[in-house]
Scaffold this active site. Structure first.
Site, short mmCIF file in Angstrom:
data_model
loop_
_atom_site.label_atom_id
_atom_site.label_comp_id
_atom_site.label_asym_id
_atom_site.label_seq_id
_atom_site.Cartn_x
_atom_site.Cartn_y
_atom_site.Cartn_z
N ARG A 55 0.85 -1.18 0.00
CA ARG A 55 0.00 0.00 0.00
C ARG A 55 0.88 1.23 0.00
NH1 ARG A 55 -2.08 0.97 4.38
NH2 ARG A 55 -1.48 -0.78 5.69
N TYR A 86 -1.12 -3.65 -7.04
CA TYR A 86 -0.96 -4.34 -5.77
C TYR A 86 -2.29 -4.35 -4.98
CZ TYR A 86 -0.13 -5.36 -0.95
OH TYR A 86 -0.26 -5.90 0.29
N HIS A 130 -11.08 -1.41 11.76
CA HIS A 130 -9.98 -2.29 11.36
C HIS A 130 -9.83 -3.36 12.44
CE1 HIS A 130 -5.45 -2.41 10.00
NE2 HIS A 130 -6.16 -3.36 9.45
N SER A 143 -0.95 -3.05 11.84
CA SER A 143 -0.40 -4.08 10.97
C SER A 143 0.80 -4.73 11.67
CB SER A 143 0.04 -3.47 9.64
OG SER A 143 -1.05 -2.79 9.06
N ALA A 144 1.02 -6.02 11.41
CA ALA A 144 2.19 -6.77 11.92
C ALA A 144 2.13 -7.04 13.43
CB ALA A 144 3.49 -6.08 11.56
N CYS A 145 0.93 -7.13 13.99
CA CYS A 145 0.80 -7.52 15.40
C CYS A 145 0.09 -8.87 15.55
CB CYS A 145 0.05 -6.46 16.19
SG CYS A 145 1.02 -4.98 16.49
N ASP A 163 -9.82 -8.94 9.59
CA ASP A 163 -9.27 -7.61 9.27
C ASP A 163 -10.25 -6.45 9.45
OD1 ASP A 163 -7.03 -6.06 8.40
OD2 ASP A 163 -7.93 -5.87 6.41
N SER A 207 4.54 -10.41 0.82
CA SER A 207 3.86 -11.31 -0.10
C SER A 207 2.58 -11.83 0.57
CB SER A 207 4.77 -12.47 -0.50
OG SER A 207 5.25 -13.15 0.64
N ARG A 208 1.61 -12.21 -0.24
CA ARG A 208 0.26 -12.43 0.28
C ARG A 208 -0.38 -13.71 -0.26
NH1 ARG A 208 -1.99 -8.18 3.73
NH2 ARG A 208 -0.29 -6.68 3.81
C1 OXD Z 1 -2.95 -4.00 6.58
C2 OXD Z 1 -3.52 -5.12 5.80
O1 OXD Z 1 -1.90 -3.47 6.20
O2 OXD Z 1 -4.52 -5.70 6.26
O3 OXD Z 1 -3.53 -3.65 7.60
O4 OXD Z 1 -3.01 -5.45 4.72
MN MN Z 2 -5.41 -4.70 7.90
#
Ligand code: OXD
Ligand code: MN
Length: 586
Positions: free
Chosen positions: A69, A197, A226, A248-250, A277, A369-370
């Site tokens: 993003r 993306y 969120h 993010s990342a938690c 999410d 990557s997703r």
């Molecule tokens: C974020 C996602 O960045 O869900 O929060 O991708």
């Molecule tokens: Mn998110």
């Protein structure tokens, strides 16, 4: 093409602007989707993976400059600059339409425009909202098919209504310098150009379900947050639901799908995932807050996902999944990412499309990557997932990544104090994320990048909603990331986080006591279940619950500085809470 004249007129206008060679309406049929899959495999946009090991799965690689993003290129285009607030980028809507209009002009010449009608939320639910995305990317069509409900049935639901979000997307030249993600909340419109993306182009997700929806929620009296949604079922079969917001990342996806520790599992407790999410929340007739997950799939981060960290997510990616920017195992046509297992493929292609040797030290999968996996694949998907009424929420949990300041868990004194707790959410940067360790980044309610209007008004909306919810959920804060003097995590995390959630639910039901501290109510250490944990004892818990007044005093200073950004828009209730905190600390 459409009986709905609002839709017809808008689509025609966008066709005139982008000048596609061909226009295709996505009806949602498997035959049409299959044809598109074949087309992308033929063009190389998708790579078909091993049909036996990963049935219905594909791999996609984005451009190297287009992997995440782009917050600095994301704009809220409200008529008044002030309405976007100090934490959003703003562009004047007239200027944005003109600027992006130039980039969209003829951008689909020699390409096909796909029209994707989609519903956020189960079709027909009173929570649900409809969008239409016009795109020149089949990758977007196939991802939207996983992440949302699409096709003719959505158009049938829309009928003649003008109430739909108008999304326009073109990959154009994937030009980084001209990449823009613009939101026009007053026009129900999103324009995204020069990216391919996910987060920038799957317009139902962050753009609609958070940025546009948060604006609609403020005006219509509901919340777009969120947040993950999970249910905990007790041995009697009763299920209680929790919403939780983390930056993010938690580990949001991991928490949403957690596997109960044995001590609960063998008694018959179960955890159900409703969403990982985004949550849309409304006040129900019973005065409680009810939540739905407006999405229909998971757009999860692949690296770090493994049988230990999240077996349910891993299982969800075993069929009908699109992988983006992971490594490719040439020998058996499967995929791999860092943290999946200790056996990187010998004969492999990395996310950039180059031959890859794991021993080189270069990463095979991009860190962002997703996987795009259908919700229905998740083994612990809640039976209530499709319930149009949603699920009743007992607790709202906020959290961040703090090495020392925040304790393992605490409960707010009341709703307004809970809003305060959410508004001061923060994470500290880790060594991996930047050169500086321990820099505090404030991310209120984990909504900083996703709130479609002024964050001060957003706080006020939370305070106002509190007055309308007769039976509000209780509000808590958790921190799984306290470290010892050597920087090691003290709390085991993952499935063991359920031990903390159980105290939270006991509090909601009036079954557990608490200790009053300056920052909120804490558990009595003995009320956290420790059965089956080797490395955690009562002293560890006491330690994890300790509050250092000097750290909290400087925290309060940091909050005051952060709050000053919002000027007059900051609700006085929050300042009062901050004053109260400072007083209790001194
Ligand atoms: C974020 C996602 O960045 O869900 O929060 O991708
Ligand atoms: Mn998110």
């Amino acid at each position: 093409m459409f009986k709905n004249t609002n839709l017809e007129n808008w689509v025609n206008e966008m066709i005139t602007l982008t000048n596609p060679q061909k226009v295709v309406l996505i009806d949602g049929s498997e035959s049409q989707l299959d044809e598109l899959r074949r087309e992308t495999v033929a063009s190389g946009e998708l790579l078909k993976l091993n049909e036996e090991k990963l049935p219905g799965c594909y791999l996609h690689r984005t451009a190297k400059n287009d992997v995440a993003r782009v917050e600095h290129r994301t704009f809220i285009c409200s008529r008044n600059k002030e309405d976007a607030g100090p934490t959003n980028n703003w562009m004047d809507p007239a200027e944005a339409y003109q600027k992006l209009g130039k980039l969209f002009k003829g951008s689909m010449a020699s390409k096909t425009m796909y029209i994707i009608p989609y519903s956020m939320g189960a079709i027909g639910s009173q929570f649900s909202k409809i969008g239409v995305e016009l795109t020149d990317s089949i990758y977007v069509v196939l991802n939207m098919n996983i992440m949302t409900r699409i096709g003719q049935k959505v158009l049938d639901q829309l009928g003649d209504s003008n109430d739909f979000v108008r999304g326009l997307h073109s990959k154009a030249q994937l030009d980084e310098e001209n990449r823009f993600i613009c939101h026009f909340p007053e026009d129900n419109t999103i324009w995204s150009v020069n990216s391919g993306y996910g987060g920038n182009v799957l317009l139902g997700k962050k753009c609609f379900a958070l940025r546009i929806a948060s604006y609609l929620g403020k005006n219509e009296g509901w919340f777009a947050e969120h947040m993950l949604i999970l249910g905990i079922e007790n041995p009697k079969g009763e299920v209680k639901y929790i919403c939780a917001a983390f930056p993010s990342a938690c580990g949001k996806t991991n928490l949403a799908m957690l596997i109960p520790p044995e001590i609960y599992g063998k008694k018959g407790y179960k955890v159900w995932c409703v969403g990982d999410d985004i949550a849309w929340l409304r006040i129900g007739e019973d005065g409680r807050l009810w939540a739905v997950n407006p999405e229909n799939g998971f757009f999860g981060v692949a690296p770090g996902t493994n049988v230990k960290s999240n077996p349910n997510a891993l299982e969800a990616t075993k069929k009908d999944t699109i992988f983006t920017n992971v490594a490719y195992n040439v020998d058996d046509g499967t995929v791999w990412w860092e943290g999946l297992d200790k056996n990187p493929p010998k004969n492999a292609i990395d996310w950039t499309g180059e031959k890859w040797d794991a021993a080189s030290g270069v990463k095979g999968a991009h860190p962002n990557s997703r996987f795009t996996a259908p919700s229905r694949n998740c083994p612990c998907l809640s039976p209530e997932f499709e319930n149009p009424k949603g699920v009743p929420i007992s607790a709202i949990v906020f959290g961040g990544r703090r090495a020392k300041t925040a304790p393992l868990v605490y409960q707010s004194f009341d709703w307004d104090h809970g809003v305060f707790v959410g508004s001061i959410m923060a994470s500290e940067t880790t060594a991996a994320a930047s050169g500086k360790v321990g820099v505090v980044r404030r991310d209120p309610m984990a909504m900083l990048p996703f709130c479609g209007y002024h964050m001060g008004d957003y706080f006020a909306h939370w305070i106002e909603m509190g007055k309308k919810i007769a039976n509000p959920p209780k509000i808590f804060n958790v921190n799984w990331f306290r470290t010892d003097d050597d920087g090691n995590f003290v709390w085991p995390g993952y499935g063991d986080n359920m031990r903390v959630l159980m105290w939270i639910l006991d509090r909601c039901e009036g079954k557990a006591e608490a200790v009053e501290t300056p920052i909120g109510y804490e558990p009595k250490p003995e009320d956290i279940e420790l059965g089956g944990l080797d490395d955690v004892n009562l002293d560890t818990i006491k330690n994890l619950l300790e509050i250092d007044p000097s750290l909290w005093k400087s925290e309060a200073e940091g909050i005051r500085e952060f709050y000053s950004k919002f000027g007059d828009k900051l609700p006085k209730e929050l300042l009062k809470e901050l004053d109260g905190l400072e007083k209790r600390l001194s």
